[in-house]
Every structure is written in C-alpha cells, then in structure tokens.
Design a protein around this motif. Structure first.
Motif, PDB file in Angstrom:
ATOM      1  N   GLN A  13      -8.378   0.650   3.654  1.00 56.14           N
ATOM      2  CA  GLN A  13      -7.651   1.733   3.743  1.00 56.14           C
ATOM      3  C   GLN A  13      -7.477   2.208   2.183  1.00 56.14           C
ATOM      4  O   GLN A  13      -6.927   1.151   1.036  1.00 56.14           O
ATOM      5  CB  GLN A  13      -6.704   1.334   4.228  1.00 56.14           C
ATOM      6  CG  GLN A  13      -6.728   1.138   5.569  1.00 56.14           C
ATOM      7  CD  GLN A  13      -5.444   1.033   6.423  1.00 56.14           C
ATOM      8  OE1 GLN A  13      -4.231   0.880   5.850  1.00 56.14           O
ATOM      9  NE2 GLN A  13      -5.649   1.468   7.942  1.00 56.14           N
ATOM     10  N   LYS A  14      -7.817   3.809   2.092  1.00 53.76           N
ATOM     11  CA  LYS A  14      -7.514   4.053   0.694  1.00 53.76           C
ATOM     12  C   LYS A  14      -5.947   3.946   0.194  1.00 53.76           C
ATOM     13  O   LYS A  14      -5.970   3.369  -0.724  1.00 53.76           O
ATOM     14  CB  LYS A  14      -7.263   5.722   0.495  1.00 53.76           C
ATOM     15  CG  LYS A  14      -8.912   6.129   0.743  1.00 53.76           C
ATOM     16  CD  LYS A  14      -9.218   6.359  -0.554  1.00 53.76           C
ATOM     17  CE  LYS A  14     -10.813   6.963  -1.138  1.00 53.76           C
ATOM     18  NZ  LYS A  14     -11.498   6.766  -2.590  1.00 53.76           N
ATOM     19  N   GLU A  15      -5.213   3.514   1.161  1.00 56.56           N
ATOM     20  CA  GLU A  15      -3.833   3.457   0.712  1.00 56.56           C
ATOM     21  C   GLU A  15      -3.353   2.115  -0.182  1.00 56.56           C
ATOM     22  O   GLU A  15      -2.938   1.831  -1.105  1.00 56.56           O
ATOM     23  CB  GLU A  15      -3.120   3.508   2.287  1.00 56.56           C
ATOM     24  CG  GLU A  15      -2.477   4.660   2.868  1.00 56.56           C
ATOM     25  CD  GLU A  15      -3.666   4.850   3.046  1.00 56.56           C
ATOM     26  OE1 GLU A  15      -3.337   6.052   3.772  1.00 56.56           O
ATOM     27  OE2 GLU A  15      -4.415   4.142   3.825  1.00 56.56           O
ATOM     28  N   SER A  16      -3.992   1.521  -0.295  1.00 58.62           N
ATOM     29  CA  SER A  16      -4.844  -0.190  -0.647  1.00 58.62           C
ATOM     30  C   SER A  16      -4.703   0.060  -1.681  1.00 58.62           C
ATOM     31  O   SER A  16      -5.040  -1.153  -2.281  1.00 58.62           O
ATOM     32  CB  SER A  16      -4.678  -1.555   0.536  1.00 58.62           C
ATOM     33  OG  SER A  16      -4.556  -1.770   1.438  1.00 58.62           O
ATOM     34  N   GLU A  17      -5.697   0.183  -2.139  1.00 54.91           N
ATOM     35  CA  GLU A  17      -6.737   0.979  -3.511  1.00 54.91           C
ATOM     36  C   GLU A  17      -6.084   0.866  -4.538  1.00 54.91           C
ATOM     37  O   GLU A  17      -6.019   0.256  -5.766  1.00 54.91           O
ATOM     38  CB  GLU A  17      -7.748   2.217  -3.455  1.00 54.91           C
ATOM     39  CG  GLU A  17      -9.142   1.867  -2.474  1.00 54.91           C
ATOM     40  CD  GLU A  17      -9.803   3.284  -3.099  1.00 54.91           C
ATOM     41  OE1 GLU A  17      -9.971   4.072  -3.505  1.00 54.91           O
ATOM     42  OE2 GLU A  17     -10.996   3.220  -2.303  1.00 54.91           O
ATOM     43  N   TRP A  18      -4.967   0.640  -4.629  1.00 58.60           N
ATOM     44  CA  TRP A  18      -3.775   1.180  -5.983  1.00 58.60           C
ATOM     45  C   TRP A  18      -3.522  -0.024  -6.327  1.00 58.60           C
ATOM     46  O   TRP A  18      -3.658  -0.833  -7.611  1.00 58.60           O
ATOM     47  CB  TRP A  18      -3.094   1.707  -6.421  1.00 58.60           C
ATOM     48  CG  TRP A  18      -1.558   1.211  -5.283  1.00 58.60           C
ATOM     49  CD1 TRP A  18      -1.012   1.139  -3.694  1.00 58.60           C
ATOM     50  CD2 TRP A  18      -0.635   0.564  -5.884  1.00 58.60           C
ATOM     51  NE1 TRP A  18       0.053   1.100  -4.088  1.00 58.60           N
ATOM     52  CE2 TRP A  18       0.415   0.163  -4.948  1.00 58.60           C
ATOM     53  CE3 TRP A  18      -0.246   0.151  -7.024  1.00 58.60           C
ATOM     54  CZ2 TRP A  18       1.324  -0.391  -4.901  1.00 58.60           C
ATOM     55  CZ3 TRP A  18       0.595  -0.747  -7.643  1.00 58.60           C
ATOM     56  CH2 TRP A  18       1.257  -0.675  -6.753  1.00 58.60           C
ATOM     57  N   LEU A  19      -3.749  -1.089  -5.446  1.00 57.96           N
ATOM     58  CA  LEU A  19      -3.284  -2.565  -6.034  1.00 57.96           C
ATOM     59  C   LEU A  19      -4.173  -3.630  -6.288  1.00 57.96           C
ATOM     60  O   LEU A  19      -3.511  -4.434  -7.460  1.00 57.96           O
ATOM     61  CB  LEU A  19      -3.134  -3.407  -4.446  1.00 57.96           C
ATOM     62  CG  LEU A  19      -1.657  -2.734  -3.277  1.00 57.96           C
ATOM     63  CD1 LEU A  19      -2.398  -3.519  -2.023  1.00 57.96           C
ATOM     64  CD2 LEU A  19      -0.657  -3.252  -4.219  1.00 57.96           C
ATOM     65  N   ALA A  20      -5.085  -3.602  -6.598  1.00 53.78           N
ATOM     66  CA  ALA A  20      -6.399  -3.843  -7.248  1.00 53.78           C
ATOM     67  C   ALA A  20      -6.281  -3.393  -8.667  1.00 53.78           C
ATOM     68  O   ALA A  20      -7.355  -3.913  -9.361  1.00 53.78           O
ATOM     69  CB  ALA A  20      -8.329  -3.666  -6.327  1.00 53.78           C
ATOM     70  N   SER A  21      -5.363  -1.857  -8.902  1.00 50.82           N
ATOM     71  CA  SER A  21      -5.269  -1.973 -10.846  1.00 50.82           C
ATOM     72  C   SER A  21      -4.281  -3.199 -10.954  1.00 50.82           C
ATOM     73  O   SER A  21      -3.942  -2.696 -12.253  1.00 50.82           O
ATOM     74  CB  SER A  21      -5.139  -0.502 -10.606  1.00 50.82           C
ATOM     75  OG  SER A  21      -6.186   0.746  -9.656  1.00 50.82           O
ATOM     76  N   VAL A  22      -3.731  -3.949 -10.515  1.00 48.91           N
ATOM     77  CA  VAL A  22      -2.406  -4.610 -11.216  1.00 48.91           C
ATOM     78  C   VAL A  22      -3.608  -5.405 -11.838  1.00 48.91           C
ATOM     79  O   VAL A  22      -4.354  -6.943 -11.098  1.00 48.91           O
ATOM     80  CB  VAL A  22      -2.284  -5.052  -9.941  1.00 48.91           C
ATOM     81  CG1 VAL A  22      -1.272  -5.485 -10.314  1.00 48.91           C
ATOM     82  CG2 VAL A  22      -0.884  -3.673  -9.058  1.00 48.91           C
ATOM     83  N   ILE A  26       2.641 -10.326  -3.749  1.00 48.33           N
ATOM     84  CA  ILE A  26       1.570  -9.194  -4.070  1.00 48.33           C
ATOM     85  C   ILE A  26       0.052  -9.482  -3.412  1.00 48.33           C
ATOM     86  O   ILE A  26      -0.893  -9.702  -4.178  1.00 48.33           O
ATOM     87  CB  ILE A  26       1.618 -10.389  -6.029  1.00 48.33           C
ATOM     88  CG1 ILE A  26       1.384 -11.304  -5.885  1.00 48.33           C
ATOM     89  CG2 ILE A  26       2.699  -9.955  -6.844  1.00 48.33           C
ATOM     90  CD1 ILE A  26       1.099 -12.027  -6.506  1.00 48.33           C
ATOM     91  N   SER A  27       0.457  -9.364  -2.266  1.00 45.81           N
ATOM     92  CA  SER A  27      -0.864  -9.524  -1.455  1.00 45.81           C
ATOM     93  C   SER A  27      -2.114  -7.789  -1.388  1.00 45.81           C
ATOM     94  O   SER A  27      -1.269  -7.205  -1.808  1.00 45.81           O
ATOM     95  CB  SER A  27      -0.627  -9.011   0.121  1.00 45.81           C
ATOM     96  OG  SER A  27      -0.126 -10.767   0.403  1.00 45.81           O
ATOM     97  N   PRO A  39       1.267  -1.151  -0.073  1.00 46.50           N
ATOM     98  CA  PRO A  39      -0.067   0.008  -0.083  1.00 46.50           C
ATOM     99  C   PRO A  39       0.606   1.108   0.120  1.00 46.50           C
ATOM    100  O   PRO A  39       1.892   0.835   0.283  1.00 46.50           O
ATOM    101  CB  PRO A  39      -0.757   0.251   1.259  1.00 46.50           C
ATOM    102  CG  PRO A  39      -1.252  -1.540   1.414  1.00 46.50           C
ATOM    103  CD  PRO A  39       0.272  -2.159   1.372  1.00 46.50           C
ATOM    104  N   SER A  40       0.522   2.372  -0.818  1.00 46.49           N
ATOM    105  CA  SER A  40       0.421   3.392  -0.581  1.00 46.49           C
ATOM    106  C   SER A  40       1.116   4.051   0.657  1.00 46.49           C
ATOM    107  O   SER A  40       0.627   3.881   1.794  1.00 46.49           O
ATOM    108  CB  SER A  40       0.161   4.517  -1.733  1.00 46.49           C
ATOM    109  OG  SER A  40      -1.009   4.610  -0.610  1.00 46.49           O
ATOM    110  N   PRO A  41       2.203   4.974   0.661  1.00 46.57           N
ATOM    111  CA  PRO A  41       2.303   6.198   2.357  1.00 46.57           C
ATOM    112  C   PRO A  41       0.562   6.763   2.438  1.00 46.57           C
ATOM    113  O   PRO A  41       0.048   7.200   1.056  1.00 46.57           O
ATOM    114  CB  PRO A  41       2.668   6.880   2.277  1.00 46.57           C
ATOM    115  CG  PRO A  41       4.400   6.169   0.899  1.00 46.57           C
ATOM    116  CD  PRO A  41       2.957   5.884  -0.265  1.00 46.57           C
ATOM    117  N   ARG A  42       0.884   7.039   3.414  1.00 49.34           N
ATOM    118  CA  ARG A  42       0.108   7.822   4.227  1.00 49.34           C
ATOM    119  C   ARG A  42      -1.139   9.243   3.353  1.00 49.34           C
ATOM    120  O   ARG A  42      -0.099   9.247   3.176  1.00 49.34           O
ATOM    121  CB  ARG A  42      -0.288   7.753   5.466  1.00 49.34           C
ATOM    122  CG  ARG A  42      -1.491   8.299   6.317  1.00 49.34           C
ATOM    123  CD  ARG A  42      -1.360   8.120   8.198  1.00 49.34           C
ATOM    124  NE  ARG A  42      -2.592   8.630   8.616  1.00 49.34           N
ATOM    125  CZ  ARG A  42      -3.190   9.374   8.895  1.00 49.34           C
ATOM    126  NH1 ARG A  42      -2.218  10.559   9.189  1.00 49.34           N
ATOM    127  NH2 ARG A  42      -4.166   9.642   9.409  1.00 49.34           N
TER     128      ARG A  42
END
Length: 431
Positions: A193-202, A222-223, A106-109
């Motif tokens: 959390q918003k920080e984890s959202e980008w992982l679903a784009s992979v 790749i969790s 996940p991205s930084p806060r």
C-alpha cells in the motif's frame, strides 16, 4: 487554548476567563503552583500539550516530559521533524529519557488527487519534493495526535470480520480499514500500500539519533522500516545499560519486515536487561520476515522473556524448525496469540507441543504450513480450551474431506462446552 475559573457560587455566570492564548499578549499570566499545573496537564488531550508548553517556563518544564512520553509518527515530514529536534544533543539528553513509546505506522489513507473533487473530500497535500513517489496523491484524513499508536494492542477480538466484508466496506465508501484492526489479533502490515511507503525511508542514523537517550523506552514499533538493521537495538541496549537499574524493561517490540536484522541486536538487548537486573516484562514481540533468525535466537528470546510473553508473531522466518516451537511451548505458558505464518519447516509435532503446553492461547495462525494436516490441527482444537480463532489457510488438510473434518471439530467443541472456533480459511490466489 482558554482557561476558565469555575465559581460554583455564581450560578448565573460561573465561568470566568483567566487565560486566552489567542490574545497577544495573553489575557493574564498563569503563575500556578507546579502541583496545579501537573493536574491540568494530566487532563489535557495530547494535541493541546504544545500550546500548554508555550505558556511560560514553568508550564514548559512540566508539560514537555508528558508531550514526549508517547511519540506517534505516521508521515515522513513529522518523522524528519522529530529527527531534527532530537539532533540537538542537549534536548535529546534532557527529554530522551522521558520517551516511553515510539510508534511508526503507515500514513492515513491516500487517494489520487483527481478523485478528491468527485468524492468531496477535504484533502491534505503531500510535499512532492520530500516524497516524489506520492506525487498525485493526497491524504484524506489528518493524523490524530491524541492517540499513541498503542490503542487496542491488548483488546480482545470481539467480533470476527472476514476479509471479504472489509473489502466490501471499503468499496462502499467506508474507507477506514484500520478500524477493523484495533484489537490484539490485527493483520500483518501490508507494504504494497502507498500508505506504508514512507517507512522504507527511515534510516539507521535517524533512528539512532532519536533513541540514543531513550533508557525508559518500553514500546518500540518500527514494523515496515525495512532498511533498518541491528544498529537500532544496539543503540537502545546501550542507552539502557548506561542507566543501569534505573532503565525500564521492554513491554512491546514490533520489528516486522526488518529483513537485514540478525540475532545480534536482540541478543544485546536481552543482555542489557539481564545486566541491569530488570524483570522480564516483554508481552508483545513481532519478528516477522526477519529471515536471518534461527532456532538458537528463539531459545535466547524465550529463555529471557518467555514467562511474560503473551503475543508472539514469527511470520515468514523460514529457518525455524520444531525446536523453536519446543522452546516456545516450554517457556511461554502465558501466550494468548501466536502467528507462525509461512514457517514452512514446522509440522504436526509443533502443533502438538503448543496444544500440550500453551493452554491460554486464543488466536493461532498456522497458515501456509503445508507440512501440517488434520492430525496436528486436531490437537489444537481439542486441547486449547480458550481458542476462538484459528487460521488454517494453505495447511495440508485433506481437501476432499475438509468440510466433514471442520464440522467434526465444531461438534467436539459443542459437546465439551468449549467456545466455538472461527476457522479462517481464506482463498489462495495462485500466480
């Protein structure tokens, strides 16, 4: 970046500037022997490697394999840039075998952009066109490019910090929640959390583009990339098969929340390592929420990797039964950590098997195993001499006598000169 020559004989002015990348053209050409360049590269922080690679062709040739040894990605723009780079087949074939670890986290806060002026933060704007869901949010810290994402995976949990104290720290402004997770018994990823959202784009295609030549890959995290499926491990297995005995065994594999993954990918990866005659080296395995896995998959995994496994997370795999724990207890004598959260079919038989055979366990999570009770948990408390952390949230312990039961276990550990156990018993919120 600046390079200095150190002259110990000149005490008044020992440093002489010999190269400065900020001047155009640079101050002096750096035609060092490759051995000297390699020594310098070994001491440079990872964030300085791109600059070193731009000095000249020799520096590029030596630096790039080191630069691509660890790929640590925490934002969608950085991921897309990496995919675009590895889309060049020649580049991928040349530097893909240099990759030792690929870690997506996940991205930084993130915080609302309206709060940055109030909190006096230096904000980092997001690309709203690239990530529309993050419109109105900004990052308040940069990605640390000196890290690899593998920090703390083998570090002991030196102190027990409750979830309540973490929440209090965040409310008081100590917002780095991750600092409490830099140890081997970290919490599972929180996709709310918003920080984890980008992982679903992979996507599968993107991941396959990056790893198609990564025969030396030892760590893959790749969790949270919940749209990936078996194609990732199938591609990785093919890359390792192609290199044969020159490929490397996996050491860490984190694939939590890949709900579409089945046994096919991981069995093919096991088959490729066996075919190449590679030793069993896998120590970290996280298959949480891979709901399509079964007891037979666990049998294949433990038969191949059981002797080396030290950290095993099987959270929310609902089809697992006591047979899976029997395979684990028979083949995994070196386990330090096991998480079996929400594996609802497990009962006291599983706990007794773990207590009998896995004597090196330090951390056990059996939260929400409603078919277990004090009879099964007692075996863990009394028969695991190194146990220091046990999550019993939602277990079937008699609530009327829970405090008495816990005190009795604590007395047993003291009387037998065993380390005390932190009993994690979080509150349950019923909707």
């Amino acid at each position: 970046m600046r390079f200095f020559y150190l002259n110990r004989d000149n005490q008044d002015d020992p440093l002489t500037l010999i190269y400065n990348t900020e001047t155009i053209p640079p101050s002096h050409p750096l035609h060092f022997p490759p051995e000297i360049i390699q020594k310098i590269i070994d001491y440079l922080p990872r964030s300085s490697l791109p600059t070193a690679a731009s000095i000249n062709h020799t520096w590029y040739t030596i630096t790039m394999p080191v630069l691509y040894r660890h790929l640590y990605i925490r934002t969608l723009p950085h991921w897309l840039l990496l995919v675009r780079t590895f889309s060049d087949l020649n580049f991928s074939a040349r530097f893909g075998p240099c990759v030792n670890s690929l870690v997506l986290k996940p991205s930084p806060r993130l915080i609302s952009s309206q709060l940055t002026s109030l909190l006096n933060y230096n904000a980092i704007e997001n690309d709203d066109k690239l990530q529309p869901s993050l419109r109105g949010y900004v990052r308040i810290e940069r990605v640390d490019y000196n890290k690899t994402g593998l920090e703390g995976i083998d570090s002991p949990m030196l102190s027990i910090v409750s979830e309540e104290s973490i929440a209090m720290e965040i409310e008081e402004g100590n917002n780095d929640k991750n600092k409490n997770d830099i140890h081997e018994n970290y919490n599972e990823i929180d996709t709310t959390q918003k920080e984890s959202e980008w992982l679903a784009s992979v996507t599968d295609q993107q991941m396959m583009t990056v790893i198609r030549h990564c025969s030396q890959l030892e760590y893959l995290n790749i969790s949270g990339c919940e749209n990936l499926d078996d194609q990732v491990l199938l591609t990785l297995a093919a890359a390792k098969k192609e290199k044969g005995s020159k490929a490397k065994s996996m050491i860490g594999l984190w694939m939590s929340l890949l709900r579409n993954a089945t046994h096919v990918g991981i069995i093919e990866l096991i088959r490729s390592e066996k075919q190449n005659g590679l030793p069993s080296s896998l120590r970290h395995l996280d298959l949480g929420f891979q709901v399509l896995l079964s007891d037979e998959t666990i049998r294949e995994i433990t038969t191949c990797w059981g002797s080396s496994l030290t950290h095993l997370r099987l959270n929310s795999i609902y089809q697992l039964t006591d047979r899976s724990v029997e395979y684990i207890s028979n083949h995994c004598p070196n386990l330090r950590l096991i998480h079996l959260v929400r594996c609802w079919q497990l009962n006291n038989v599983s706990l007794r098997l773990l207590a009998m055979h896995c004597k090196k366990l330090l951390y056990i999570s059996i939260s929400f195993l409603s078919r277990t009770n004090e009879e099964g948990i007692r075996h863990l408390v009394q028969a695991c001499p190194k146990l220091v952390w046990l999550d019993i949230t939602g277990c079937g312990i008699n609530s009327l006598f829970k405090s008495v039961i816990l005190e009795g276990w604590a007395n047993y550990r003291r009387e037998h000169h065993l380390p005390s156990i932190h009993m994690q018993d979080s509150s349950m919120n019923l909707l």
